[in-house]
Write a protein that holds these residues in place. Structure first.
Motif, short mmCIF file in Angstrom:
data_model
loop_
_atom_site.label_atom_id
_atom_site.label_comp_id
_atom_site.label_asym_id
_atom_site.label_seq_id
_atom_site.Cartn_x
_atom_site.Cartn_y
_atom_site.Cartn_z
N UNK A 1 2.49 -6.93 2.74
CA UNK A 1 3.01 -6.53 3.72
C UNK A 1 3.77 -5.33 3.38
N UNK A 2 4.81 -5.65 2.81
CA UNK A 2 5.58 -4.62 2.22
C UNK A 2 5.39 -3.82 1.15
N UNK A 3 4.88 -4.33 0.02
CA UNK A 3 4.60 -3.41 -1.13
C UNK A 3 3.38 -2.21 -0.26
N UNK A 4 1.96 -2.91 0.64
CA UNK A 4 1.21 -2.73 1.36
C UNK A 4 1.92 -1.17 2.40
N UNK A 5 3.06 -1.72 3.13
CA UNK A 5 3.48 -0.50 3.45
C UNK A 5 4.02 0.28 2.46
N UNK A 6 4.37 -0.01 1.27
CA UNK A 6 4.98 1.11 0.87
C UNK A 6 4.23 2.20 0.02
N UNK A 7 2.92 1.32 -0.50
CA UNK A 7 1.92 2.27 -0.73
C UNK A 7 0.99 3.38 0.14
N UNK B 1 3.01 3.62 2.34
CA UNK B 1 4.46 5.45 3.25
C UNK B 1 4.41 6.40 1.40
N UNK B 2 3.92 5.90 1.08
CA UNK B 2 3.70 7.12 -0.53
C UNK B 2 3.02 7.56 -0.48
N UNK B 3 1.80 7.49 0.47
CA UNK B 3 0.36 7.96 0.51
C UNK B 3 0.54 9.65 1.70
N UNK B 4 1.44 9.27 2.58
CA UNK B 4 1.83 9.61 3.94
C UNK B 4 2.41 10.65 3.50
N UNK B 5 3.78 10.28 2.87
CA UNK B 5 5.25 10.82 2.97
C UNK B 5 5.70 10.40 3.80
N UNK B 6 5.57 8.75 4.76
CA UNK B 6 7.18 8.75 4.99
C UNK B 6 7.64 7.27 4.71
N UNK C 1 6.20 1.02 9.47
CA UNK C 1 6.39 -0.49 10.53
C UNK C 1 6.25 0.08 12.07
N UNK C 2 7.93 1.56 12.36
CA UNK C 2 7.53 2.17 13.68
C UNK C 2 5.96 2.45 14.10
N UNK C 3 5.61 2.95 13.39
CA UNK C 3 3.96 3.60 13.95
C UNK C 3 2.80 2.50 14.06
N UNK C 4 3.30 1.20 13.41
CA UNK C 4 2.42 0.12 13.14
C UNK C 4 1.73 -0.22 14.83
N UNK C 5 3.45 -0.47 14.54
CA UNK C 5 3.99 -1.23 16.01
C UNK C 5 3.37 -0.28 17.53
N UNK C 6 3.95 0.45 17.17
CA UNK C 6 3.27 1.41 18.26
C UNK C 6 2.08 1.81 18.50
N UNK C 7 1.07 1.50 16.95
CA UNK C 7 -0.05 1.64 17.56
C UNK C 7 -0.46 0.44 17.97
#
Length: 72
Positions: free
Chosen positions: A10-16, A18-23, A29-35
């Motif tokens: 999951x961390x690897x997926x989040x990192x990937x 983040x790299x695509x979106x510049x986050x 994580x915050x955006x995923x929880x809010x969604x």
């Protein structure tokens, strides 16, 4: 503040993501929880409205009427 460990995949997926979106990972994580919380709130509203409809406490509106009402 909440702190927890995520499985490496999951961390690897989040990192990937983040790299695509510049986050950063925190933003992802915050955006995923809010969604998720917004989606859960929508589901709860829909479940209450369905229960009201089944109990005869509310009526449905034909889609044709909604389209006409909002000129769609």
């Amino acid at each position: 503040m909440i702190a927890f460990r995520l499985p490496p995949e999951i961390e690897a997926h989040m990192d990937a993501h983040g790299r695509r979106t510049g986050q950063g990972a925190r933003e992802v994580a915050r955006d995923a929880i809010l969604d998720y919380l917004e989606d859960r709130a929508d589901v709860q509203i829909a479940e209450r409205r369905l229960a009201d409809l089944k109990a005869g406490k509310s009526d449905s509106v034909p889609i044709s009427e909604l389209l006409a009402r909002y000129a769609l």
